[in-house]
Scaffold this motif. Sequence first.
Motif, PDB file in Angstrom:
ATOM      1  N   ILE A   1       0.841  -1.208   0.000  1.00 49.06           N
ATOM      2  CA  ILE A   1       0.000   0.000   0.000  1.00 49.06           C
ATOM      3  C   ILE A   1       0.872   1.253   0.000  1.00 49.06           C
ATOM      4  O   ILE A   1       0.603   2.232   0.692  1.00 49.06           O
ATOM      5  N   SER A   2       1.946   1.214  -0.746  1.00 49.09           N
ATOM      6  CA  SER A   2       2.810   2.388  -0.880  1.00 49.09           C
ATOM      7  C   SER A   2       2.408   3.246  -2.070  1.00 49.09           C
ATOM      8  O   SER A   2       2.637   4.455  -2.072  1.00 49.09           O
ATOM      9  N   VAL A   3       1.816   2.618  -3.085  1.00 48.74           N
ATOM     10  CA  VAL A   3       1.298   3.341  -4.244  1.00 48.74           C
ATOM     11  C   VAL A   3      -0.151   2.907  -4.456  1.00 48.74           C
ATOM     12  O   VAL A   3      -0.426   1.722  -4.614  1.00 48.74           O
ATOM     13  N   ILE A   4      -1.050   3.885  -4.434  1.00 44.55           N
ATOM     14  CA  ILE A   4      -2.469   3.617  -4.661  1.00 44.55           C
ATOM     15  C   ILE A   4      -2.866   4.278  -5.968  1.00 44.55           C
ATOM     16  O   ILE A   4      -2.819   5.495  -6.102  1.00 44.55           O
ATOM     17  N   GLY A   5      -3.230   3.458  -6.938  1.00 47.95           N
ATOM     18  CA  GLY A   5      -3.614   3.983  -8.239  1.00 47.95           C
ATOM     19  C   GLY A   5      -4.996   4.606  -8.210  1.00 47.95           C
ATOM     20  O   GLY A   5      -5.668   4.671  -7.181  1.00 47.95           O
TER      21      GLY A   5
END
Length: 214
Positions: free
Chosen positions: A92-96
Motif C-alpha cells: 500500500i505504498s502506491v495507490i492507483g
Amino acid sequence: MNIFHVGLGWDVNDDNSGHDFDLDVSAFLVGTNGKILSDDYLVFYNSEKRLKVHISGTNKGELIKPLTIVPSTEWSDNDDMRKQSRPVDPDISVIGSIDDEDGKTSEDGDDETMDIDLSRVRSEINEIVICVSIHKYAERRQNFGQVGRAYVRLYKPGQAEGEGDYIYELNEDFSTSTSVEFCRFYRRNGEWKIQALGIGHKGGLQELLDKYYN
C-alpha cells in the motif's frame, strides 16, 4: 516529505471515429536491476490487488478505512472493478486511481489521481517510475496531440488544482506519443530523490511493459 500525488487530466471529447480518449496513470516499482519485482508491483487499472472505495458520483469515491487489500476476483465484472476500487501494490505504498475512461470525472481538474507514500515502500524497491498511456491507442489510432487539455502533474498535499512540482502538457509536449515516462522517485544514499523524465514513446503501455519487465 513522504506523501505525493499524481494528477492526470484531460477534456471529454472524441476522435473523428467517435472514440473517447482514455488516458491512464500507472506506476512501475522496480528493483536495482531496473525491472519490477513481480506483477504485483505494476500499479495500473488492471492490477490484481485492489482497495475498495465508497462511490459518491460518477467515477468518484473515497477509500474505505481501514485499508484492506482484496483480490480483483471480488468483482464479477471488470468494469465494476475499475470503477469501485483502486489498484495498489502489496505494501500500500502506491495507490492507483479509479479508472476514468473518458475524462468525465472533472471538468477542469484531475480525472485520475494516484497517491504515493514513500515511507511504506519496501526496501527491495529502488525506483518508482510514473507513466501515462492511452488505452487502445493503436485500435483507435490516437496520440496525445489529439487530446484536449491533457496534462500530468506531481504535487504535494495542500497544493491546489493546476499546481505541482512537475507539470507536463501532454498534448503539446508529447503530441506524437502514446505513452510517457513522466517522473521517477529513486533512492540515493538512503534518501528518496525525484527526477522529471519526460520520455515519450509511440508504443503505448506495451512498450513500457517491455522495458520494465524481466
